[in-house]
Design a protein around this motif. Structure first.
Motif, PDB file in Angstrom:
ATOM      1  N   PHE A 189     -10.393  11.865  42.108  1.00  0.00           N
ATOM      2  CA  PHE A 189      -9.756  12.950  42.852  1.00  0.00           C
ATOM      3  C   PHE A 189      -8.316  12.548  43.147  1.00  0.00           C
ATOM      4  O   PHE A 189      -8.065  11.485  43.719  1.00  0.00           O
ATOM      5  CB  PHE A 189     -10.512  13.199  44.161  1.00  0.00           C
ATOM      6  CG  PHE A 189      -9.904  14.274  45.030  1.00  0.00           C
ATOM      7  CD1 PHE A 189     -10.193  15.605  44.815  1.00  0.00           C
ATOM      8  CD2 PHE A 189      -9.044  13.951  46.072  1.00  0.00           C
ATOM      9  CE1 PHE A 189      -9.649  16.602  45.608  1.00  0.00           C
ATOM     10  CE2 PHE A 189      -8.490  14.926  46.881  1.00  0.00           C
ATOM     11  CZ  PHE A 189      -8.791  16.261  46.642  1.00  0.00           C
ATOM     12  N   LEU A 190      -7.371  13.393  42.752  1.00  0.00           N
ATOM     13  CA  LEU A 190      -5.950  13.132  42.954  1.00  0.00           C
ATOM     14  C   LEU A 190      -5.356  14.267  43.783  1.00  0.00           C
ATOM     15  O   LEU A 190      -5.443  15.431  43.383  1.00  0.00           O
ATOM     16  CB  LEU A 190      -5.212  13.025  41.613  1.00  0.00           C
ATOM     17  CG  LEU A 190      -5.764  12.010  40.612  1.00  0.00           C
ATOM     18  CD1 LEU A 190      -5.049  12.139  39.273  1.00  0.00           C
ATOM     19  CD2 LEU A 190      -5.621  10.585  41.147  1.00  0.00           C
ATOM     20  N   ALA A 191      -4.765  13.944  44.935  1.00  0.00           N
ATOM     21  CA  ALA A 191      -4.186  14.961  45.812  1.00  0.00           C
ATOM     22  C   ALA A 191      -2.685  14.769  45.918  1.00  0.00           C
ATOM     23  O   ALA A 191      -2.208  13.683  46.264  1.00  0.00           O
ATOM     24  CB  ALA A 191      -4.809  14.879  47.210  1.00  0.00           C
ATOM     25  N   ASP A 192      -1.930  15.811  45.632  1.00  0.00           N
ATOM     26  CA  ASP A 192      -0.474  15.769  45.701  1.00  0.00           C
ATOM     27  C   ASP A 192       0.022  17.029  46.434  1.00  0.00           C
ATOM     28  O   ASP A 192       0.139  18.076  45.838  1.00  0.00           O
ATOM     29  CB  ASP A 192       0.108  15.711  44.288  1.00  0.00           C
ATOM     30  CG  ASP A 192       1.607  15.472  44.273  1.00  0.00           C
ATOM     31  OD1 ASP A 192       2.153  15.098  45.334  1.00  0.00           O
ATOM     32  OD2 ASP A 192       2.237  15.666  43.212  1.00  0.00           O
ATOM     33  N   SER A 193       0.269  16.976  47.725  1.00  0.00           N
ATOM     34  CA  SER A 193       0.182  15.786  48.548  1.00  0.00           C
ATOM     35  C   SER A 193      -0.485  16.124  49.882  1.00  0.00           C
ATOM     36  O   SER A 193      -0.522  17.289  50.284  1.00  0.00           O
ATOM     37  CB  SER A 193       1.588  15.232  48.804  1.00  0.00           C
ATOM     38  OG  SER A 193       2.301  16.110  49.663  1.00  0.00           O
ATOM     39  N   VAL A 194      -0.959  15.082  50.556  1.00  0.00           N
ATOM     40  CA  VAL A 194      -1.570  15.251  51.876  1.00  0.00           C
ATOM     41  C   VAL A 194      -0.520  15.691  52.893  1.00  0.00           C
ATOM     42  O   VAL A 194      -0.822  16.397  53.850  1.00  0.00           O
ATOM     43  CB  VAL A 194      -2.249  13.946  52.318  1.00  0.00           C
ATOM     44  CG1 VAL A 194      -2.824  14.085  53.718  1.00  0.00           C
ATOM     45  CG2 VAL A 194      -3.358  13.568  51.347  1.00  0.00           C
ATOM     46  N   THR A 195       0.720  15.308  52.679  1.00  0.00           N
ATOM     47  CA  THR A 195       1.792  15.714  53.592  1.00  0.00           C
ATOM     48  C   THR A 195       1.928  17.230  53.633  1.00  0.00           C
ATOM     49  O   THR A 195       2.016  17.839  54.704  1.00  0.00           O
ATOM     50  CB  THR A 195       3.128  15.079  53.169  1.00  0.00           C
ATOM     51  OG1 THR A 195       2.980  13.666  53.129  1.00  0.00           O
ATOM     52  CG2 THR A 195       4.240  15.449  54.134  1.00  0.00           C
ATOM     53  N   ARG A 196       1.932  17.872  52.464  1.00  0.00           N
ATOM     54  CA  ARG A 196       2.060  19.335  52.433  1.00  0.00           C
ATOM     55  C   ARG A 196       0.798  20.010  52.953  1.00  0.00           C
ATOM     56  O   ARG A 196       0.859  21.111  53.508  1.00  0.00           O
ATOM     57  CB  ARG A 196       2.416  19.792  51.018  1.00  0.00           C
ATOM     58  CG  ARG A 196       3.833  19.377  50.607  1.00  0.00           C
ATOM     59  CD  ARG A 196       4.274  20.080  49.341  1.00  0.00           C
ATOM     60  NE  ARG A 196       3.619  19.544  48.170  1.00  0.00           N
ATOM     61  CZ  ARG A 196       4.146  18.665  47.325  1.00  0.00           C
ATOM     62  NH1 ARG A 196       5.374  18.216  47.538  1.00  0.00           N
ATOM     63  NH2 ARG A 196       3.477  18.240  46.271  1.00  0.00           N
ATOM     64  N   PHE A 197      -0.351  19.374  52.779  1.00  0.00           N
ATOM     65  CA  PHE A 197      -1.602  19.860  53.373  1.00  0.00           C
ATOM     66  C   PHE A 197      -1.487  19.851  54.901  1.00  0.00           C
ATOM     67  O   PHE A 197      -1.829  20.835  55.568  1.00  0.00           O
ATOM     68  CB  PHE A 197      -2.740  18.942  52.908  1.00  0.00           C
ATOM     69  CG  PHE A 197      -4.062  19.144  53.603  1.00  0.00           C
ATOM     70  CD1 PHE A 197      -4.789  20.312  53.451  1.00  0.00           C
ATOM     71  CD2 PHE A 197      -4.589  18.132  54.387  1.00  0.00           C
ATOM     72  CE1 PHE A 197      -6.021  20.474  54.075  1.00  0.00           C
ATOM     73  CE2 PHE A 197      -5.814  18.287  55.017  1.00  0.00           C
ATOM     74  CZ  PHE A 197      -6.538  19.461  54.865  1.00  0.00           C
TER      75      PHE A 197
END
Length: 445
Positions: free
Chosen positions: A254-262
């Protein structure tokens, strides 16, 4: 016409309802629209369509339900909205992943973005789920080949591990994630592109991933122009896809780009709901929100596969103490820090080894491999402590044996950290061993 078109048409027809619940706009303030007449039917997360008298319809979502009205958060600016505008209610869309989603690009609501029809899976899932029971989860699994020498050796990633990727803008974060998606050992890959620029979604799919890597991947994308609700939902929907694949016994990356924008999307929603920002602009609810997303990844139970996760974080000015970065460091099993200085001198991946750590060590390596990792870190640390002196020409060989070795192999180590290695972990350690032997023996390259 595709063979799927009639099936998709039947699915949509079966979901049609003869009744449509309609309310009226009773107030607009601070970007939130108050709607009366729907309190008996609306649920949090249901979709709404506001019919403006002039201009196109405005899509939104139920944010808050009270006794005599609901709050709607619109997907775009509520320009042209007036009292008495009709608002129609649509049930929250079902999200039902399936194995046939592999190779597809979808939005957070499970709709295809790649221009081809997409049928839902057999069973709908809630996109916000609790993590597996803590006492039933397996331990971390075997070490995974990554296709990169530095991660194969110095910063191992094991099956079920959750790692943070901390980077400023423009230092190779998305490129590194794409490299892992192409090369890392896994049965399936799920990519969450949260608040990404629209142009870059297609570039990531077509060029960074490529057709071969897409065969085992599902990309869930919500672009930066979409509402905060869609951007927040993107991470949840992608994790739900990963959980579905895990439940089929697959080892999922699982790759998330990005948690900051979430987190930023959640901040917009929380402030609209009246929550006060207190963590340097973020509301207190962002901490359990991020922790829940991360805990949903990791090892599954004995009957499940695992979700190995890499969560990227945008750190402005390399500030590792900003709230999102600080929260993630506390819940993850390691962190990889990308350095702008290293990127600017042309080495990819621009991983700052001294500031990065994998909490799968020492268990993930043999005694001999741990010895090599320790020796390499000593050499890198020794060089970095004296780098200013070395570049100023004040270093004199012979005064410090460890520094002599570090200077001797610095360029070779730096090159090694930037190399790909499709041949696997053992080959990467063999190459590192040769470099260290030359360092200790004082041999030229």
């Amino acid at each position: 016409m595709s063979d799927l078109d009639p099936m998709l048409l039947k699915y949509e027809f079966d979901r049609l309802s003869a009744v449509r619940h309609v309310g009226l706009v009773s107030g607009v303030a601070h970007g939130v629209i108050e709607v009366s007449g729907l309190t008996e039917h609306a649920r949090i997360g249901d979709l709404l369509t506001l019919h403006r008298r002039a201009g196109p319809d405005l899509e939104g979502e139920v944010l808050h339900v009270e006794a005599d009205h609901i709050h709607m958060i619109p997907g775009s600016a509520p320009d042209g909205v007036s009292l008495g505008n009709r608002v129609s209610l649509k049930a929250s869309p079902e999200f039902a992943p399936g194995m046939h989603w592999l190779g597809r690009v979808i939005d957070p609501f499970g709709r295809a973005l790649d221009g081809k029809p997409l049928l839902p899976g057999a069973q709908a899932r809630d996109i916000v789920q609790p993590p597996p029971p803590a006492v039933e989860r397996k331990p971390l699994g075997e070490r995974m080949a990554t296709g990169l020498s530095v991660l194969n050796t110095m910063l191992p990633i094991v099956q079920g591990q959750r790692v943070g990727l901390f980077a400023g803008s423009g230092v190779g974060k998305s490129t590194l994630l794409a490299t892992l998606a192409r090369s890392m050992q896994a049965d399936a890959v799920v990519v969450a592109l949260v608040g990404e620029r629209g142009r870059e979604v297609n570039e990531f799919v077509a060029h960074a991933l490529g057709p071969e890597a897409m065969k085992r991947a599902v990309v869930v994308a919500a672009t930066s122009d979409q509402s905060a609700l869609a951007r927040r939902r993107c991470a949840w929907s992608a994790m739900s896809v990963a959980e579905y694949l895990r439940d089929q016994g697959l080892n999922v990356l699982f790759l998330a780009d990005s948690v900051t924008r979430f987190a930023e999307a959640h901040r917009e929603i929380a402030v609209a709901m009246g929550e006060s920002p207190s963590l340097r602009g973020f509301p207190p609810s962002v901490t359990p929100l991020i922790a829940n997303l991360c805990e949903r990844a990791g090892p599954g139970t004995q009957a499940q596969g695992d979700i190995t996760a890499v969560f990227s974080v945008l750190v402005a000015g390399s500030d590792m103490d900003e709230p999102v970065a600080d929260i993630l460091r506390g819940v993850l099993d390691g962190h990889i820090v990308l350095s702008r200085d290293i990127a600017e001198r042309g080495r990819f991946p621009a991983i700052d080894l001294s500031r990065s750590v994998s909490r799968s060590l020492p268990a993930a390596a043999t005694e001999a491999q741990n010895q090599m990792i320790s020796e390499t870190r000593k050499l890198v640390g020794s060089y970095e402590q004296s780098e200013v002196m070395i570049r100023a020409g004040l270093y004199a060989e012979g005064s410090d044996p460890l520094l002599d070795q570090a200077v001797r192999v610095h360029d070779e180590l730096d090159s090694f950290f930037g190399k790909t290695d499709p041949e696997g972990i053992e080959n990467s350690f063999n190459r590192l061993s040769l470099i260290l032997r030359r360092a200790s023996a004082g041999l030229p390259r």
